[in-house]
Design a protein around this motif. Structure first.
Motif, PDB file in Angstrom:
ATOM      1  N   LEU A 145      48.780  28.454  41.411  1.00  0.00           N
ATOM      2  CA  LEU A 145      47.253  28.228  41.436  1.00  0.00           C
ATOM      3  C   LEU A 145      46.827  26.913  41.928  1.00  0.00           C
ATOM      4  O   LEU A 145      45.826  26.459  42.709  1.00  0.00           O
ATOM      5  CB  LEU A 145      46.618  28.639  40.135  1.00  0.00           C
ATOM      6  N   ALA A 149      44.923  26.178  45.031  1.00  0.00           N
ATOM      7  CA  ALA A 149      43.407  25.526  44.879  1.00  0.00           C
ATOM      8  C   ALA A 149      43.569  24.267  45.722  1.00  0.00           C
ATOM      9  O   ALA A 149      42.428  23.927  46.363  1.00  0.00           O
ATOM     10  CB  ALA A 149      43.456  25.238  43.560  1.00  0.00           C
ATOM     11  N   LEU A 164      34.087  28.231  42.880  1.00  0.00           N
ATOM     12  CA  LEU A 164      34.682  29.515  42.940  1.00  0.00           C
ATOM     13  C   LEU A 164      36.134  29.492  42.808  1.00  0.00           C
ATOM     14  O   LEU A 164      37.056  30.597  42.117  1.00  0.00           O
ATOM     15  CB  LEU A 164      34.385  30.051  44.646  1.00  0.00           C
ATOM     16  N   ILE A 165      36.716  28.180  43.219  1.00  0.00           N
ATOM     17  CA  ILE A 165      38.042  28.389  43.042  1.00  0.00           C
ATOM     18  C   ILE A 165      38.477  28.183  41.419  1.00  0.00           C
ATOM     19  O   ILE A 165      39.621  28.803  40.903  1.00  0.00           O
ATOM     20  CB  ILE A 165      38.633  26.902  43.609  1.00  0.00           C
ATOM     21  N   ILE A 167      36.583  29.486  39.123  1.00  0.00           N
ATOM     22  CA  ILE A 167      36.518  30.757  38.426  1.00  0.00           C
ATOM     23  C   ILE A 167      37.548  31.764  38.582  1.00  0.00           C
ATOM     24  O   ILE A 167      38.235  32.586  37.861  1.00  0.00           O
ATOM     25  CB  ILE A 167      35.111  31.217  38.651  1.00  0.00           C
ATOM     26  N   ALA A 168      38.089  31.951  39.974  1.00  0.00           N
ATOM     27  CA  ALA A 168      39.095  32.523  40.400  1.00  0.00           C
ATOM     28  C   ALA A 168      40.500  32.231  39.782  1.00  0.00           C
ATOM     29  O   ALA A 168      40.992  33.200  39.380  1.00  0.00           O
ATOM     30  CB  ALA A 168      39.412  32.394  41.966  1.00  0.00           C
ATOM     31  N   GLY A 169      40.696  30.897  39.380  1.00  0.00           N
ATOM     32  CA  GLY A 169      42.002  30.542  38.504  1.00  0.00           C
ATOM     33  C   GLY A 169      41.843  31.252  37.317  1.00  0.00           C
ATOM     34  O   GLY A 169      42.853  31.566  36.692  1.00  0.00           O
ATOM     35  N   LEU A 171      40.304  33.690  36.012  1.00  0.00           N
ATOM     36  CA  LEU A 171      40.436  35.145  36.074  1.00  0.00           C
ATOM     37  C   LEU A 171      41.829  35.679  36.444  1.00  0.00           C
ATOM     38  O   LEU A 171      42.288  36.717  35.777  1.00  0.00           O
ATOM     39  CB  LEU A 171      39.610  35.734  37.255  1.00  0.00           C
ATOM     40  N   VAL A 172      42.662  35.114  37.329  1.00  0.00           N
ATOM     41  CA  VAL A 172      43.934  35.377  37.402  1.00  0.00           C
ATOM     42  C   VAL A 172      44.723  35.326  36.246  1.00  0.00           C
ATOM     43  O   VAL A 172      45.694  36.265  35.971  1.00  0.00           O
ATOM     44  CB  VAL A 172      44.557  34.427  38.528  1.00  0.00           C
ATOM     45  N   SER A 357      42.691  32.165  29.844  1.00  0.00           N
ATOM     46  CA  SER A 357      41.910  31.737  31.382  1.00  0.00           C
ATOM     47  C   SER A 357      42.126  30.359  31.621  1.00  0.00           C
ATOM     48  O   SER A 357      42.184  29.775  32.572  1.00  0.00           O
ATOM     49  CB  SER A 357      40.354  32.235  31.292  1.00  0.00           C
ATOM     50  N   ALA A 364      44.084  25.144  38.728  1.00  0.00           N
ATOM     51  CA  ALA A 364      43.072  25.115  39.688  1.00  0.00           C
ATOM     52  C   ALA A 364      42.631  23.739  39.637  1.00  0.00           C
ATOM     53  O   ALA A 364      42.238  22.995  40.818  1.00  0.00           O
ATOM     54  CB  ALA A 364      42.111  26.138  39.681  1.00  0.00           C
TER      55      ALA A 364
END
Length: 418
Positions: A145, A149, A164-165, A167-169, A171-172, A357, A364
């Motif tokens: 990640l 990122a 967004l990066i 948040i995505a990190g 969630l993964v 999380s 990220a």
């Protein structure tokens, strides 16, 4: 008696504000020394736990941690005063530094004396990237990640990519929550007023800024948004501000930005105080003309100045307005969020997806700082001297205990001499 205890506590916070160099990690070490060992305001376990909570939340980590300690000591009132006492010295210094730098430029005095501290700033960011990655990247997932990122944020340089990066990190790694240890959950007692206030300001200022196009409102919106969506402390804020204010909007030059970032290394207190420098310099440039406006672009409250003194006066007033507007905006979301979450943190921390999380968010965040080092490197001349200064700065920080302010003062002194 209670007032006296609060006064002593705020006096200790002021001591931290005037002596705590080095970013969130160093701040927490000093908090342990002063707030736990010396004063016994809270236990070491409580401080570490509160710091973990503030790493989950967006905003300035060490600032929110101190506010959380203030809240535990004296509720919302003391937490608010803790914030003011902690941020004010650094905010005043960075606002003054921006106004001074802009005035020097206006007098057509070369900024060449800052030429050594600009490559030094790259060394500071590189060291921060290494330190953050070592501290938070402990799994293969987090490492991947971090790399992704860094690549995405380097090639897609728009302000909305960064949150967004992050948040995505998160969630993964949140989907791996089943690996976290189960804890007995309790019923949530949530008071929504601070979250509603946070969201109302976010939406309201964004709409108002876009309708009026006033630079002060746009500055407030920019920093409130960044303060709402930045995880990982001030070092993560730097590449976001560079992308938005230098690359995207061109409010500042790369030289101005790097000079300010180098200077903030010599200032105790929160790294988020760099927002004051960016806001002050942005407004100084826009209010140093003969005709100025209080909202600098909205057309309201116009003020007319004449002559050089008038232009300089407009610039100074604009710089003060810009510096304090940016500071209020960047710290306000963190205040709202910590006041909202601290009330039910004991229940929230027992939810495994929240804990899981953090691995992705931290990975990220490390990637953003690495990309930030490369972004800041681009405008620097790739001469042997500059590369040597970057490497020497990095190695001194890595292998010695020479204070960052001392390095910056040496760089400025050499710049003045030569």
């Amino acid at each position: 008696m209670k007032k006296l205890r609060n006064y002593i506590f705020l006096k200790d916070i002021l001591l931290l504000a005037l002596t705590a160099f080095g970013g969130p990690q160093a701040h927490i070490a000093m908090c342990l020394d002063i707030l736990v060992v010396k004063r016994g305001y809270i236990t070491e376990a409580e401080l570490i736990e509160l710091n973990a909570l503030c790493q989950i939340l967006p905003g300035p980590t060490s600032t929110q941690t101190l506010m959380a300690v203030g809240y535990k000591r004296g509720g919302t009132f003391l937490a608010f005063w803790t914030l003011l006492v902690w941020i004010l010295p650094a905010t005043i210094f960075m606002t003054a530094a921006a106004i001074g730098l802009a005035y020097i430029q206006k007098q057509e005095i070369s900024l060449n004396f800052t030429r050594f501290i600009q490559p030094m700033a790259i060394g500071f960011v590189s060291f921060a990237a290494l330190r953050i990655s070592r501290k938070v990247v402990k799994t293969k997932t987090a490492f991947v990640l971090m790399i992704l990122a860094g690549i995405v944020s380097y090639f897609y340089r728009t302000p909305w990519v960064f949150p967004l990066i992050l948040i995505a990190g998160g969630l993964v790694t949140a989907i791996k929550f089943d690996k976290e240890e189960k804890e007995e959950k309790q019923k949530f007692d949530i008071q929504w007023r601070f979250l509603i206030l946070y969201g109302s300001v976010f939406i309201g200022v964004a709409l108002l800024a876009n309708l009026t196009k006033g630079v002060l409102l746009l500055i407030f919106e920019n920093f409130y948004r960044n303060g709402s969506l930045i995880f990982g402390g001030g070092q993560v804020l730097i590449p976001v501000l560079f992308t938005e204010f230098v690359t995207f909007k061109e409010f500042l030059t790369a030289d101005e930005f790097l000079s300010g970032y180098a200077l903030v290394q010599a200032v105790p207190g929160p790294v988020f105080s760099f927002a004051a420098f960016v806001g002050a310099l942005t407004m100084y440039k826009r209010l140093s003309w003969l005709q100025t406006s209080f909202l600098a672009g909205s057309g309201y409250f116009e003020v007319f100045f004449s002559g050089t003194f008038g232009g300089a006066l407009g610039g100074i007033l604009g710089g003060i307005l810009g510096g304090f507007t940016a500071s209020i905006a960047v710290f306000l979301p963190g205040m709202f969020l910590i006041f909202f979450v601290i009330r039910f943190w004991e229940q929230l921390k027992k939810y495994r997806p929240i804990k899981a999380s953090l691995e992705g968010v931290n990975g990220a965040s490390a990637g953003l700082v690495i990309a930030g080092a490369f972004l800041l490197l681009e405008p620097i001349e790739k001469s042997p001297l500059n590369i040597g200064i970057m490497l020497v700065t990095f190695l001194i920080l890595q292998f010695t205990k020479v204070p960052a302010p001392f390095l910056i003062l040496i760089g400025l002194l050499i710049g003045f001499i030569f």
